[in-house]
Design a protein around this motif. Structure first.
Motif, PDB file in Angstrom:
ATOM      1  N   MET A 229      -2.423  -5.309   9.890  1.00  0.00           N
ATOM      2  CA  MET A 229      -1.175  -5.067   9.166  1.00  0.00           C
ATOM      3  C   MET A 229      -0.175  -6.194   9.396  1.00  0.00           C
ATOM      4  SD  MET A 229      -0.585  -2.180   7.376  1.00  0.00           S
ATOM      5  CE  MET A 229      -1.438  -0.636   7.054  1.00  0.00           C
TER       6      MET A 229
ATOM      7  N   LEU B 215       0.831  -1.203   0.000  1.00  0.00           N
ATOM      8  CA  LEU B 215       0.000   0.000   0.000  1.00  0.00           C
ATOM      9  C   LEU B 215       0.865   1.253   0.000  1.00  0.00           C
ATOM     10  CD1 LEU B 215      -2.750   1.472   0.367  1.00  0.00           C
ATOM     11  CD2 LEU B 215      -2.523   1.053   2.833  1.00  0.00           C
TER      12      LEU B 215
ATOM     13  N   LEU C 164       0.675   5.166   0.398  1.00  0.00           N
ATOM     14  CA  LEU C 164      -0.158   6.264   0.894  1.00  0.00           C
ATOM     15  C   LEU C 164       0.392   7.556   0.301  1.00  0.00           C
ATOM     16  CD1 LEU C 164      -0.063   4.898   4.501  1.00  0.00           C
ATOM     17  CD2 LEU C 164      -2.146   5.008   3.129  1.00  0.00           C
TER      18      LEU C 164
ATOM     19  N   LEU D 128      -2.354   4.593  12.169  1.00  0.00           N
ATOM     20  CA  LEU D 128      -1.455   3.441  12.221  1.00  0.00           C
ATOM     21  C   LEU D 128      -1.206   2.964  13.650  1.00  0.00           C
ATOM     22  CD1 LEU D 128       1.142   4.482   9.501  1.00  0.00           C
ATOM     23  CD2 LEU D 128      -0.639   2.735   9.325  1.00  0.00           C
TER      24      LEU D 128
ATOM     25  N   ASN E 114       1.976  -6.744   5.629  1.00  0.00           N
ATOM     26  CA  ASN E 114       1.826  -5.776   4.549  1.00  0.00           C
ATOM     27  C   ASN E 114       3.036  -4.856   4.428  1.00  0.00           C
ATOM     28  OD1 ASN E 114      -0.811  -6.675   3.996  1.00  0.00           O
ATOM     29  ND2 ASN E 114      -1.646  -5.385   5.602  1.00  0.00           N
ATOM     30  N   TYR E 115       3.225  -4.343   3.211  1.00  0.00           N
ATOM     31  CA  TYR E 115       4.224  -3.316   2.951  1.00  0.00           C
ATOM     32  C   TYR E 115       3.533  -1.958   2.894  1.00  0.00           C
ATOM     33  CZ  TYR E 115       8.188  -6.364   1.741  1.00  0.00           C
ATOM     34  OH  TYR E 115       9.233  -7.250   1.778  1.00  0.00           O
ATOM     35  N   LEU E 116       4.190  -0.940   3.444  1.00  0.00           N
ATOM     36  CA  LEU E 116       3.695   0.432   3.387  1.00  0.00           C
ATOM     37  C   LEU E 116       4.789   1.355   2.875  1.00  0.00           C
ATOM     38  CD1 LEU E 116       1.760   1.110   6.734  1.00  0.00           C
ATOM     39  CD2 LEU E 116       0.799   0.673   4.479  1.00  0.00           C
TER      40      LEU E 116
ATOM     41  N   VAL F 179       5.101   5.907   1.896  1.00  0.00           N
ATOM     42  CA  VAL F 179       4.432   7.201   1.824  1.00  0.00           C
ATOM     43  C   VAL F 179       5.085   8.053   0.743  1.00  0.00           C
ATOM     44  CG1 VAL F 179       3.894   9.352   3.026  1.00  0.00           C
ATOM     45  CG2 VAL F 179       3.726   7.186   4.249  1.00  0.00           C
TER      46      VAL F 179
ATOM     47  N   ILE G 157      -7.873   2.951   5.564  1.00  0.00           N
ATOM     48  CA  ILE G 157      -6.798   1.964   5.640  1.00  0.00           C
ATOM     49  C   ILE G 157      -7.342   0.622   6.103  1.00  0.00           C
ATOM     50  CG2 ILE G 157      -4.683   1.335   6.861  1.00  0.00           C
ATOM     51  CD1 ILE G 157      -3.908   4.285   6.845  1.00  0.00           C
TER      52      ILE G 157
ATOM     53  N   ASP H  10      -3.156   4.732  -2.548  1.00  0.00           N
ATOM     54  CA  ASP H  10      -4.138   5.496  -1.781  1.00  0.00           C
ATOM     55  C   ASP H  10      -3.883   6.973  -2.081  1.00  0.00           C
ATOM     56  OD1 ASP H  10      -5.202   7.057   0.365  1.00  0.00           O
ATOM     57  OD2 ASP H  10      -5.295   5.289   1.618  1.00  0.00           O
TER      58      ASP H  10
ATOM     59  N   TRP I  72       9.434   1.792   1.248  1.00  0.00           N
ATOM     60  CA  TRP I  72       8.745   0.538   1.549  1.00  0.00           C
ATOM     61  C   TRP I  72       9.244  -0.067   2.856  1.00  0.00           C
ATOM     62  CZ3 TRP I  72       4.420  -0.417  -0.645  1.00  0.00           C
ATOM     63  CH2 TRP I  72       4.190  -0.194  -2.009  1.00  0.00           C
TER      64      TRP I  72
ATOM     65  N   ILE J 152      -6.926  -2.875   3.926  1.00  0.00           N
ATOM     66  CA  ILE J 152      -6.127  -4.045   4.331  1.00  0.00           C
ATOM     67  C   ILE J 152      -7.007  -5.190   4.817  1.00  0.00           C
ATOM     68  CG2 ILE J 152      -4.123  -2.634   4.862  1.00  0.00           C
ATOM     69  CD1 ILE J 152      -4.797  -2.875   7.820  1.00  0.00           C
TER      70      ILE J 152
END
Length: 216
Positions: free
Chosen positions: A59, A24, A26, A50, A64-66, A68, A207, A136, A83, A211
């Protein structure tokens, strides 16, 4: 007579664990229409989301990978947090802290969401093995620069990437309708925040919806 127990079957055919459910990105709009107070509402809202217990649990369960990304004009996109895989609650907490302390990347710039989408699409080459790739997009205005947003959205669909959106409205539903018609993919959704002060509660709900694989 050969007898195969469940345990012995596992030794012959090991269960393959999924490395990542969702990757994901953001993306945060920092164009000219966003003042510093509104920027802080976005970053603090993201950080608070978060730290939500249900989001942390989901999460970590999905590993999961995040990442921004901050964006504004045609040549104004940057990776603010690279990431990061959410393997433990501490990973999520550390990411939240980085989001809260994140410096604004651009000021006094146009709004070019198509370029933000193209930039974000290129980042998925850095992560593999995820069930879904999601961008997102948040924003409070329509484009005044850059290329065609629908073309960028179509490129995401061809790549198998979902785009969801948060439309930040000052009045009416103009931004929501723009997101619905030009930004989100066919498998995506848009949520509306009435002013930037509603952004924190909206980003949490968004979010969690992304997820948790709950759509509609």
């Amino acid at each position: 007579m050969l007898r195969l127990t469940f345990v012995s079957l596992l030794s012959v055919f090991p269960v393959m664990s999924q490395a990542c459910d969702t990757a994901l990105i953001l993306t945060i709009d920092v164009s000219n229409s966003i003042d510093m107070a509104e920027y802080r509402l976005q970053t603090d809202g993201l950080a608070d989301a978060l730290r939500d217990a249900e989001i942390i649990e989901t999460m970590v369960a999905g590993e999961n990978y995040l990442a921004v990304v901050q964006w504004s004009g045609v040549d104004k996109q940057t990776i603010s947090i690279p990431w990061t895989q959410m393997r433990t609650a501490l990973d999520v907490e550390a990411f939240a802290q980085k989001a809260r302390l994140m410096e604004r990347a651009f000021v006094l710039s146009d709004t070019a969401p198509a370029e933000a989408i193209y930039f974000s699409l290129g980042l998925f080459d850095q992560v593999t093995g995820c069930n879904r790739n999601v961008i997102d997009v948040s924003g409070d205005g329509t484009p005044n620069g850059g290329s065609d947003v629908r073309a960028a959205r179509n490129a995401a669909e061809r790549a198998g990437v979902t785009i969801n959106g948060i439309a930040i409205e000052s009045m009416g539903l103009a931004i929501t309708n723009f997101f619905r018609g030009a930004v989100i993919t066919r498998d995506g959704f848009v949520m509306t925040a009435r002013t930037h002060r509603e952004y924190p509660q909206t980003i949490r709900a968004k979010i969690l919806r992304e997820i948790s694989r709950i759509f509609g």
